[in-house]
Design a protein around this motif. Structure first.
Motif, PDB file in Angstrom:
ATOM      1  N   ILE A  38     -44.262  27.869   1.662  1.00 24.32           N
ATOM      2  CA  ILE A  38     -42.890  27.342   1.628  1.00 24.32           C
ATOM      3  C   ILE A  38     -41.935  28.491   1.968  1.00 24.32           C
ATOM      4  O   ILE A  38     -41.864  29.483   1.236  1.00 24.32           O
ATOM      5  CB  ILE A  38     -42.556  26.779   0.226  1.00 24.32           C
ATOM      6  CG1 ILE A  38     -43.498  25.613  -0.101  1.00 24.32           C
ATOM      7  CG2 ILE A  38     -41.088  26.349   0.152  1.00 24.32           C
ATOM      8  CD1 ILE A  38     -43.419  25.129  -1.541  1.00 24.32           C
ATOM      9  N   GLN A  50     -34.446  23.510  -2.193  1.00 24.37           N
ATOM     10  CA  GLN A  50     -35.471  23.210  -1.185  1.00 24.37           C
ATOM     11  C   GLN A  50     -36.840  23.697  -1.653  1.00 24.37           C
ATOM     12  O   GLN A  50     -37.851  22.990  -1.525  1.00 24.37           O
ATOM     13  CB  GLN A  50     -35.074  23.911   0.121  1.00 24.37           C
ATOM     14  CG  GLN A  50     -36.087  23.780   1.245  1.00 24.37           C
ATOM     15  CD  GLN A  50     -36.159  25.055   2.081  1.00 24.37           C
ATOM     16  OE1 GLN A  50     -35.150  25.735   2.270  1.00 24.37           O
ATOM     17  NE2 GLN A  50     -37.336  25.366   2.582  1.00 24.37           N
ATOM     18  N   GLN A  54     -40.057  21.190  -2.252  1.00 27.71           N
ATOM     19  CA  GLN A  54     -41.305  21.353  -1.493  1.00 27.71           C
ATOM     20  C   GLN A  54     -42.478  21.709  -2.411  1.00 27.71           C
ATOM     21  O   GLN A  54     -43.604  21.287  -2.172  1.00 27.71           O
ATOM     22  CB  GLN A  54     -41.126  22.405  -0.393  1.00 27.71           C
ATOM     23  CG  GLN A  54     -40.359  21.858   0.800  1.00 27.71           C
ATOM     24  CD  GLN A  54     -40.275  22.890   1.918  1.00 27.71           C
ATOM     25  OE1 GLN A  54     -39.223  23.459   2.170  1.00 27.71           O
ATOM     26  NE2 GLN A  54     -41.381  23.151   2.574  1.00 27.71           N
ATOM     27  N   GLU A  57     -43.580  18.550  -3.950  1.00 30.96           N
ATOM     28  CA  GLU A  57     -44.252  17.714  -2.945  1.00 30.96           C
ATOM     29  C   GLU A  57     -45.666  18.244  -2.677  1.00 30.96           C
ATOM     30  O   GLU A  57     -46.643  17.494  -2.711  1.00 30.96           O
ATOM     31  CB  GLU A  57     -43.408  17.727  -1.671  1.00 30.96           C
ATOM     32  CG  GLU A  57     -43.843  16.705  -0.637  1.00 30.96           C
ATOM     33  CD  GLU A  57     -43.190  16.993   0.703  1.00 30.96           C
ATOM     34  OE1 GLU A  57     -41.980  17.299   0.716  1.00 30.96           O
ATOM     35  OE2 GLU A  57     -43.908  16.924   1.717  1.00 30.96           O
ATOM     36  N   GLN A  58     -45.779  19.560  -2.442  1.00 24.45           N
ATOM     37  CA  GLN A  58     -47.090  20.121  -2.077  1.00 24.45           C
ATOM     38  C   GLN A  58     -48.082  20.119  -3.242  1.00 24.45           C
ATOM     39  O   GLN A  58     -49.294  20.151  -3.030  1.00 24.45           O
ATOM     40  CB  GLN A  58     -46.921  21.546  -1.532  1.00 24.45           C
ATOM     41  CG  GLN A  58     -46.228  21.573  -0.180  1.00 24.45           C
ATOM     42  CD  GLN A  58     -46.339  22.925   0.531  1.00 24.45           C
ATOM     43  OE1 GLN A  58     -47.202  23.730   0.248  1.00 24.45           O
ATOM     44  NE2 GLN A  58     -45.426  23.157   1.469  1.00 24.45           N
TER      45      GLN A  58
END
Ligand code: NAI
Length: 257
Positions: A38, A50, A54, A57-58
């Motif tokens: 990221i 952000q 992320q 999400e990951q």
């Protein structure tokens, strides 16, 4: 395999820690301004938002570990970025990722503070009120207005605030079942230290900062302690700050601990 989010994994202590954790079988989701899964700038609120989005999400919203290494040295300019990365870049990720850690297996987090965290006590830390109220602009304004002292104030003040922030979370994190500790490295051979040595304003004081062991640390000597804190061998270590400093804190403050 357990999943660990790490900041500051591109160089220095973070890169060495990444290697050690991967060797111990962890999957790493790195956050950095370069060479990471990221790419995010933790010196801005937008970058932190952000990074959090992320990372969630990951990881699918479930994490077993968190290691916060990203940091800037006292020589970095503009000096306001030092407090943004070192304090806000760590505390916002701690708070934002706690729910995902709660869903993990034997979860643990390690935050990289510094021996400098003890150089400016909380009661005398001019940044304390801004940290307490989460006022990043006020913290930046204080260090920017401090002139030549701004770099040392930003570094020691942000690391003091960071260790205090971790210690203040010890009850909530303990109840959530997530172990949380800091390490306080002494001078360690990394790009951050080299940048300080090459800066005439800081080179002399850094060169003189030699601990009783008579040498600076290698990044791997931090990574091994972080890997221990992340492991089951540290299952009852919570709320601790472990000095990994060749003895310099004990030398400088023998009666305080
Ligand atoms: P380093 O400069 O090698 O590593 C810092 C890492 O943070 C790098 O990967 C860098 O790209 C990343 N980073 C910097 N700004 C960022 C930003 N805006 N957003 C995202 N990532 C960013 O330095 P080192 O020495 O390995 O530092 C790691 C941690 O150890 C830092 O928190 C530092 O304050 C702390 N520390 C270092 C000591 C030393 O003597 N090297 C002593 C005490 C603490």
């Amino acid at each position: 395999m357990s999943t660990v989010v790490m900041t500051g994994c591109a160089t220095g202590i973070g890169a060495s820690t990444r290697k050690a954790l991967e060797a111990a079988g962890h999957k790493i989701i790195g956050i950095d301004i370069r060479d990471a899964e990221i790419i995010a700038d933790l010196s801005t609120a937008q970058g932190r938002k952000q990074a959090l989005a992320q990372a969630l999400e990951q990881s699918g919203g479930m994490l077993d570990g968190l290691v916060l290494c990203a940091g800037l040295g006292a020589q970095f300019r503009p000096v306001g970025k030092v407090v943004s990365v070192n304090y806000f870049g760590a505390v916002e990720l701690l708070d934002g990722l706690l729910p995902a850690l709660q869903r993990g297996k034997a979860p643990a987090a390690v935050v990289i503070s510094s021996v400098a965290s003890a150089h400016l006590p909380w009661e005398k830390n001019p940044l304390a009120a801004a940290f307490e109220s989460g006022d990043e602009a006020a913290a930046q304004a204080i260090v920017s207005a401090a002139g030549e002292q701004g770099g040392n104030l930003a570094y020691a003040g942000s690391k003091n605030g960071l260790t205090v922030a971790v210690r203040k979370r010890v009850t909530a994190w303990g109840q959530a079942g997530v172990r949380l500790n800091t390490i306080a490295p002494g001078a360690t051979e990394t790009p951050l230290l080299q940048a300080g040595l090459q800066d005439a304003r800081f080179s002399e004081s850094i060169a003189k900062f030699i601990p009783p062991m008579g040498r600076r640390a290698e990044p791997a000597e931090m990574a091994s302690v972080i890997a221990f804190l992340m492991s089951a061998a540290a299952s009852y270590v919570h709320g601790a700050q472990i000095c990994v400093d060749g003895g310099i804190d004990a030398q400088m403050r023998p009666t305080q601990f």
